[in-house]
Write a protein that holds these residues in place. Sequence first.
Motif, PDB file in Angstrom:
ATOM      1  N   ALA A  62     -16.790 -52.979  27.779  1.00  0.00           N
ATOM      2  CA  ALA A  62     -16.392 -51.564  27.431  1.00  0.00           C
ATOM      3  C   ALA A  62     -14.964 -51.271  28.386  1.00  0.00           C
ATOM      4  O   ALA A  62     -14.071 -50.611  27.521  1.00  0.00           O
ATOM      5  CB  ALA A  62     -17.185 -50.526  28.446  1.00  0.00           C
ATOM      6  N   GLY A  63     -14.724 -52.082  29.311  1.00  0.00           N
ATOM      7  CA  GLY A  63     -13.533 -51.878  29.962  1.00  0.00           C
ATOM      8  C   GLY A  63     -12.170 -52.357  29.146  1.00  0.00           C
ATOM      9  O   GLY A  63     -11.300 -51.814  28.784  1.00  0.00           O
ATOM     10  N   GLN A  64     -12.546 -53.618  28.484  1.00  0.00           N
ATOM     11  CA  GLN A  64     -11.631 -54.080  27.569  1.00  0.00           C
ATOM     12  C   GLN A  64     -11.393 -53.147  26.317  1.00  0.00           C
ATOM     13  O   GLN A  64     -10.343 -53.124  25.739  1.00  0.00           O
ATOM     14  CB  GLN A  64     -12.083 -55.470  26.850  1.00  0.00           C
ATOM     15  N   LEU A  65     -12.523 -52.643  25.769  1.00  0.00           N
ATOM     16  CA  LEU A  65     -12.541 -51.859  24.696  1.00  0.00           C
ATOM     17  C   LEU A  65     -11.377 -50.594  24.738  1.00  0.00           C
ATOM     18  O   LEU A  65     -10.973 -50.395  23.913  1.00  0.00           O
ATOM     19  CB  LEU A  65     -13.722 -51.285  24.230  1.00  0.00           C
ATOM     20  N   LYS A 145     -16.329 -44.463  20.837  1.00  0.00           N
ATOM     21  CA  LYS A 145     -16.801 -45.649  21.830  1.00  0.00           C
ATOM     22  C   LYS A 145     -17.923 -46.311  20.587  1.00  0.00           C
ATOM     23  O   LYS A 145     -18.025 -47.397  20.566  1.00  0.00           O
ATOM     24  CB  LYS A 145     -17.374 -45.428  22.854  1.00  0.00           C
ATOM     25  N   SER A 146     -18.899 -45.320  20.165  1.00  0.00           N
ATOM     26  CA  SER A 146     -19.953 -46.103  19.396  1.00  0.00           C
ATOM     27  C   SER A 146     -19.281 -46.838  18.099  1.00  0.00           C
ATOM     28  O   SER A 146     -19.871 -47.718  17.735  1.00  0.00           O
ATOM     29  CB  SER A 146     -20.817 -44.952  18.826  1.00  0.00           C
ATOM     30  N   VAL A 147     -18.267 -46.235  17.515  1.00  0.00           N
ATOM     31  CA  VAL A 147     -17.556 -46.851  16.515  1.00  0.00           C
ATOM     32  C   VAL A 147     -17.069 -48.279  17.034  1.00  0.00           C
ATOM     33  O   VAL A 147     -17.137 -49.481  16.452  1.00  0.00           O
ATOM     34  CB  VAL A 147     -16.571 -46.220  16.099  1.00  0.00           C
ATOM     35  N   LEU A 148     -16.444 -48.134  18.297  1.00  0.00           N
ATOM     36  CA  LEU A 148     -16.140 -49.690  18.756  1.00  0.00           C
ATOM     37  C   LEU A 148     -17.074 -50.574  19.126  1.00  0.00           C
ATOM     38  O   LEU A 148     -16.649 -51.486  19.011  1.00  0.00           O
ATOM     39  CB  LEU A 148     -15.059 -49.233  19.869  1.00  0.00           C
ATOM     40  N   THR A 149     -18.110 -50.031  19.620  1.00  0.00           N
ATOM     41  CA  THR A 149     -18.897 -50.893  20.090  1.00  0.00           C
ATOM     42  C   THR A 149     -20.012 -51.432  18.982  1.00  0.00           C
ATOM     43  O   THR A 149     -20.827 -52.538  19.185  1.00  0.00           O
ATOM     44  CB  THR A 149     -19.667 -50.351  21.242  1.00  0.00           C
TER      45      THR A 149
END
Length: 552
Positions: A62-65, A145-149
């Motif tokens: 998550a941090g990297q994202l 964040k849901s899109v990124l993860t």
Amino acid sequence: MRRVRANAILILTVAWILGTFYYLWQDSKAFSSSQLKKSASGRLEERTLPLIVTHAPNGEQAGQLLGLFDEKAFLASKQLKAGQDPYREHAFNLQESDRLGSERAIRDTRHYRCASVLFDPDLPPTSIIITFHNEARSTLLRTIKSVLTRSPAHLIQEIILVDDFSSGPEDCRLLSQIPKVRCLRNERREGLIRSRVRGASAASASILTFLDSHCEVNTDWLQPMIQRVKEDHTRVVSPIIDVISLDNFAYLAASADLRGGFDWSLHFKWEQIPIEQKMARNDPTQPIRTPVIAGGIFVMDKGWFNHLGQYDTHMDIWGGENFELSFRVWMCGGSLEILPCSRVGHVFRKRHPYDFPEGNALTYIKNTRRAAEVWMDDYKQYYYSARPSAQGKAFGSIADRLTLRRKLNCNSFRWYLENVYPELKIPEQEAPYSLLKQNSLCLESHGTDSLGLAECKSVPSIPASQKWTLIEPLIHQNDLCLAITAFTAGSKVRLDPCNSKESKQKWRPRGPALQHMISGLCLDSQPPSGPPVIAQCRPQMSSQSWEPQLIT
Ligand code: UD2
Ligand code: MN
């Protein structure tokens, strides 16, 4: 030796039979669980399947994202103050949204067969476009964040946020620190339609994905949509939109048997897939054709979006653009579908949390009027009948959109009704009024309890008491209907509230006479003084002759 081999064959056979039974049992369990168990909203479905849960990534990932973006500070600075109404600002429970933080695990709500659908390894990336106006920070960040993860990283070219002139510029500035996120801020309030056009124009990928600013995408949501658009660029596809509760933010599966529909007032509604289509669906992973999309969440080829004229940028703030886009896509050579293997949660609200500079009702009328005037041909008359307040309201010039329609050589609205939405029935033409004449006298009501004959009046002074509407088997006077009082000869007639199932109100013509269907008796004026009753039928008698004369 032979016995050993025979035993081995027996064991294998039993194992095979058991395996087959287990597979079929699993299958039927999944089907029965996906049968509807509707909530009050009619869209929710309860499932008992052991579902795969989509986990949030671990902290390091998550941090990297998020790169340099300081999530804690972003969320902490705009939280609800003690004693404040948690629904006031956003029309959902802000306290619950904030409590959830920026990510959480949600249930994989797809049919279990979706997990084994394969996609091309070389799907093209997409630009995600999210417009927002004063969105809560926690919901907006969870969307991003849901899109990124939950999307394969190589499919997300970028996330373009369009800040539609929210109260402060901070959200836009801060969120731009997240890798892949760009934020464009409008210098004045434009509304979601012009904001999306701005976002789409800035997009660098060949495929556009639109999302609302309070969504959570689910497992493998993106691949099915990009796959369908890659195969045929004229398809415009949307996911099943799951429900995120506006009260407790529970993530709830929506029914997989719904499509988008509307009534003549251009009011969007979810409706059951027509029964023939439902019967023909033997694969729950297959797309569902839909006459219209809800509007907020869809994937479309950028070239096709531009070719078809993007959006009608004279529409303001909110509403109607989904009809305009849907009519245009279908009528100008494309198609619309809902993909059941793609799921995206959305917080459905009961009211708009933001203001409409021109007022909510006028804006909706302006936008839907534009859609009706450009795309509905003569059928727009039904829109105006269903929404009489739209008549005479300003809607600006539609010359450019009519030129576009001509240039694209689009089909007619009649074609759309016949080929895409035959279930939308044309409203019954208003039945004309008639006089019921007996020589120079006419059947007339005196209140509900008594009827009689009086001299026929002529236009324009025909009283309501002499106007009848004949819609077999009923004889109406507005919402009252001619009814017998008993089933025996000599019984009086009266007016009762219309009910087509009520046997006392059912009539049919018999020559010039009006025969009560159940008793077989005919309406008789009982000369010389009445009042009308039902009597043995003698249609040749002048007291039973009722000549309907249309009032034009
Ligand atoms: C539905 C659609 C929505 C849109 C609308 C009709 C879904 C899930 N949502 O209403 O996308 O098609 O029908 O127009 O299908 N916004 C702005 N500027 C404004 C007003 C709104 O940017 O002036 C943003 C807002 O922050 C949100 C999006 O536009 O991200 C849609 O607005 P909404 O959530 O109020 O619309 P919704 O879901 O009721
Ligand atoms: Mn929304």
